[in-house]
Design a protein around this motif. Structure first.
Motif, PDB file in Angstrom:
ATOM      1  N   PRO A  85       0.776  -1.243   0.000  1.00 14.46           N
ATOM      2  CA  PRO A  85       0.000   0.000   0.000  1.00 14.46           C
ATOM      3  C   PRO A  85       0.807   1.293   0.000  1.00 14.46           C
ATOM      4  O   PRO A  85       0.259   2.348  -0.349  1.00 14.46           O
ATOM      5  N   THR A  86       2.090   1.256   0.415  1.00 15.12           N
ATOM      6  CA  THR A  86       2.854   2.496   0.517  1.00 15.12           C
ATOM      7  C   THR A  86       4.224   2.356  -0.141  1.00 15.12           C
ATOM      8  O   THR A  86       4.666   1.256  -0.492  1.00 15.12           O
ATOM      9  N   MET A  87       4.918   3.474  -0.252  1.00 10.71           N
ATOM     10  CA  MET A  87       6.234   3.477  -0.880  1.00 10.71           C
ATOM     11  C   MET A  87       7.245   2.640  -0.098  1.00 10.71           C
ATOM     12  O   MET A  87       8.185   2.087  -0.688  1.00 10.71           O
ATOM     13  N   LYS A  88       7.089   2.545   1.212  1.00  8.14           N
ATOM     14  CA  LYS A  88       8.014   1.739   2.000  1.00  8.14           C
ATOM     15  C   LYS A  88       8.066   0.300   1.490  1.00  8.14           C
ATOM     16  O   LYS A  88       9.141  -0.281   1.331  1.00  8.14           O
ATOM     17  N   GLU A  89       6.885  -0.279   1.227  1.00 11.32           N
ATOM     18  CA  GLU A  89       6.844  -1.651   0.742  1.00 11.32           C
ATOM     19  C   GLU A  89       7.462  -1.759  -0.648  1.00 11.32           C
ATOM     20  O   GLU A  89       8.158  -2.736  -0.954  1.00 11.32           O
ATOM     21  N   VAL A  90       7.216  -0.778  -1.499  1.00 11.96           N
ATOM     22  CA  VAL A  90       7.823  -0.784  -2.832  1.00 11.96           C
ATOM     23  C   VAL A  90       9.343  -0.759  -2.712  1.00 11.96           C
ATOM     24  O   VAL A  90      10.057  -1.557  -3.348  1.00 11.96           O
ATOM     25  N   ASP A  91       9.871   0.151  -1.892  1.00 15.15           N
ATOM     26  CA  ASP A  91      11.315   0.248  -1.692  1.00 15.15           C
ATOM     27  C   ASP A  91      11.889  -1.067  -1.185  1.00 15.15           C
ATOM     28  O   ASP A  91      12.930  -1.553  -1.672  1.00 15.15           O
ATOM     29  N   ASP A  92      11.227  -1.661  -0.198  1.00 13.53           N
ATOM     30  CA  ASP A  92      11.732  -2.894   0.415  1.00 13.53           C
ATOM     31  C   ASP A  92      11.709  -4.056  -0.580  1.00 13.53           C
ATOM     32  O   ASP A  92      12.646  -4.882  -0.607  1.00 13.53           O
ATOM     33  N   GLY A  97      15.052  -7.697  -4.252  1.00 15.48           N
ATOM     34  CA  GLY A  97      15.282  -8.349  -5.537  1.00 15.48           C
ATOM     35  C   GLY A  97      14.043  -8.690  -6.336  1.00 15.48           C
ATOM     36  O   GLY A  97      14.125  -9.455  -7.304  1.00 15.48           O
ATOM     37  N   SER A  98      12.892  -8.136  -5.982  1.00 14.80           N
ATOM     38  CA  SER A  98      11.681  -8.398  -6.759  1.00 14.80           C
ATOM     39  C   SER A  98      11.862  -7.925  -8.193  1.00 14.80           C
ATOM     40  O   SER A  98      12.295  -6.799  -8.441  1.00 14.80           O
ATOM     41  N   ASP A  99      11.515  -8.771  -9.138  1.00 15.34           N
ATOM     42  CA  ASP A  99      11.596  -8.406 -10.546  1.00 15.34           C
ATOM     43  C   ASP A  99      10.370  -7.594 -10.969  1.00 15.34           C
ATOM     44  O   ASP A  99      10.450  -6.771 -11.883  1.00 15.34           O
ATOM     45  N   VAL A 100       9.250  -7.875 -10.325  1.00 16.21           N
ATOM     46  CA  VAL A 100       7.999  -7.150 -10.551  1.00 16.21           C
ATOM     47  C   VAL A 100       7.428  -6.808  -9.183  1.00 16.21           C
ATOM     48  O   VAL A 100       7.486  -7.632  -8.266  1.00 16.21           O
ATOM     49  N   VAL A 101       6.902  -5.611  -9.046  1.00 20.67           N
ATOM     50  CA  VAL A 101       6.240  -5.215  -7.801  1.00 20.67           C
ATOM     51  C   VAL A 101       4.737  -5.196  -8.055  1.00 20.67           C
ATOM     52  O   VAL A 101       4.257  -4.511  -8.958  1.00 20.67           O
ATOM     53  N   ALA A 102       4.004  -5.979  -7.257  1.00 22.06           N
ATOM     54  CA  ALA A 102       2.538  -6.000  -7.347  1.00 22.06           C
ATOM     55  C   ALA A 102       1.959  -5.091  -6.280  1.00 22.06           C
ATOM     56  O   ALA A 102       2.432  -5.085  -5.133  1.00 22.06           O
ATOM     57  N   LEU A 103       0.932  -4.327  -6.639  1.00 22.38           N
ATOM     58  CA  LEU A 103       0.319  -3.418  -5.685  1.00 22.38           C
ATOM     59  C   LEU A 103      -1.177  -3.314  -5.931  1.00 22.38           C
ATOM     60  O   LEU A 103      -1.664  -3.569  -7.037  1.00 22.38           O
ATOM     61  N   ASP A 104      -1.896  -2.978  -4.877  1.00 24.04           N
ATOM     62  CA  ASP A 104      -3.333  -2.792  -4.961  1.00 24.04           C
ATOM     63  C   ASP A 104      -3.634  -1.557  -5.796  1.00 24.04           C
ATOM     64  O   ASP A 104      -3.237  -0.451  -5.446  1.00 24.04           O
ATOM     65  N   ILE A 123       5.601   6.358  -7.649  1.00 26.93           N
ATOM     66  CA  ILE A 123       6.512   5.221  -7.831  1.00 26.93           C
ATOM     67  C   ILE A 123       7.362   5.429  -9.070  1.00 26.93           C
ATOM     68  O   ILE A 123       8.576   5.192  -9.052  1.00 26.93           O
ATOM     69  N   ARG A 124       6.744   5.868 -10.152  1.00 30.24           N
ATOM     70  CA  ARG A 124       7.498   6.117 -11.385  1.00 30.24           C
ATOM     71  C   ARG A 124       8.538   7.222 -11.180  1.00 30.24           C
ATOM     72  O   ARG A 124       9.679   7.121 -11.649  1.00 30.24           O
ATOM     73  N   ASP A 125       8.146   8.275 -10.482  1.00 29.55           N
ATOM     74  CA  ASP A 125       9.085   9.368 -10.232  1.00 29.55           C
ATOM     75  C   ASP A 125      10.284   8.902  -9.416  1.00 29.55           C
ATOM     76  O   ASP A 125      11.415   9.360  -9.625  1.00 29.55           O
ATOM     77  N   ARG A 126      10.048   7.989  -8.504  1.00 30.88           N
ATOM     78  CA  ARG A 126      11.106   7.532  -7.597  1.00 30.88           C
ATOM     79  C   ARG A 126      11.949   6.401  -8.187  1.00 30.88           C
ATOM     80  O   ARG A 126      13.168   6.367  -8.017  1.00 30.88           O
ATOM     81  N   HIS A 127      11.288   5.489  -8.888  1.00 28.53           N
ATOM     82  CA  HIS A 127      11.982   4.270  -9.315  1.00 28.53           C
ATOM     83  C   HIS A 127      12.033   4.073 -10.829  1.00 28.53           C
ATOM     84  O   HIS A 127      12.558   3.042 -11.287  1.00 28.53           O
TER      85      HIS A 127
END
Length: 237
Positions: A85-92, A97-104, A123-127
């Motif tokens: 749900p948040t950027m913290k989880e995306v960063d982690d 090593g996740s190749d794809v990040v799944a999100l709600d 997310i796009r701006d950051r990563h």
């Protein structure tokens, strides 16, 4: 990883979801055991693994070397969604090593007051051009996520939001509509319990499918058998 190479590797294939959260029999507090399920999935020929939690992403990557669709299930106050749900989880997830990040990517309430469109843009701006999979519950959410620039749309949440019907089978119609109308890969996921349903899901035109509970959740599998037996006993009575 290379986007086109990943898409080619999963086209027409079954991705296996290997997940265990607190309260489930295969969840161990002190260590990950889901890499064993992922080992079996690789031996069966899957092209990728979907998994939740940082430790399972790391363990499964180390064990299999397969591409991993990673997510984190966590419930924050004010958030109706709980998948990354948040950027913290995306960063982690990316650090693990996740190749794809799944999100709600449903249109439900977010505790930070942002729209899912704004979250995807952040997310796009950051990563940059990382691979994003949008877990959605209906057609409108799938189209919205596509227009927001995600790479994959998954029917994961169909039947798990209070405005979508609770079906006893996969949402084939949602798979069919999205596969026909968006120009990014659509992954059929949710309530695929049998090989016949898996084949039927792929015949809707989706790029690939995800099967999880029917393979990697022994309590769920055993309960289905027990329920069928109990129902049959009741019918004979």
């Amino acid at each position: 990883m290379d986007k086109n190479a990943f898409f080619d590797s999963i086209r027409g294939q079954m991705i296996i979801s290997c997940q265990a959260v607190k309260g489930e029999p295969l969840y161990e507090e002190e260590r990950s055991v889901m890499y064993l399920m992922a080992r079996a999935a690789k031996m069966a020929g899957t092209s990728a693994i979907r998994t939740s939690s940082i430790r399972d992403v790391e363990a499964i990557k180390a064990e299999t070397g397969l591409p991993v669709i990673g997510l984190v299930k966590i419930q924050y106050p004010g958030y109706e969604g709980y998948i990354t749900p948040t950027m913290k989880e995306v960063d982690d997830l990316l650090a693990a090593g996740s190749d794809v990040v799944a999100l709600d990517c449903t249109l439900r309430k977010r505790g930070d007051g942002k729209t899912v469109n704004q979250f995807i843009q952040e997310i796009r701006d950051r990563h940059g051009d990382i691979l994003l999979m949008a877990d959605i519950s209906n057609y409108e959410e799938g189209v919205n996520a596509w227009k927001c620039g995600v790479d994959i749309v998954g029917t994961t949440m169909s039947g798990y939001t209070d405005y979508t019907p609770r079906l006893d089978e996969p949402d084939y119609e949602l798979m069919r509509r999205l596969a026909a109308d968006v120009d990014i890969p659509v992954i059929g996921e949710g309530k695929i319990h049998t090989p016949e349903q898996a084949v039927k899901a792929l015949e809707t035109g989706v790029w690939s499918i995800v099967v999880g509970g029917a393979i990697t959740r022994p309590l769920e599998i055993a309960t289905r058998f027990m329920s069928a037996i109990e129902a049959a006993r009741g019918g004979r009575a």
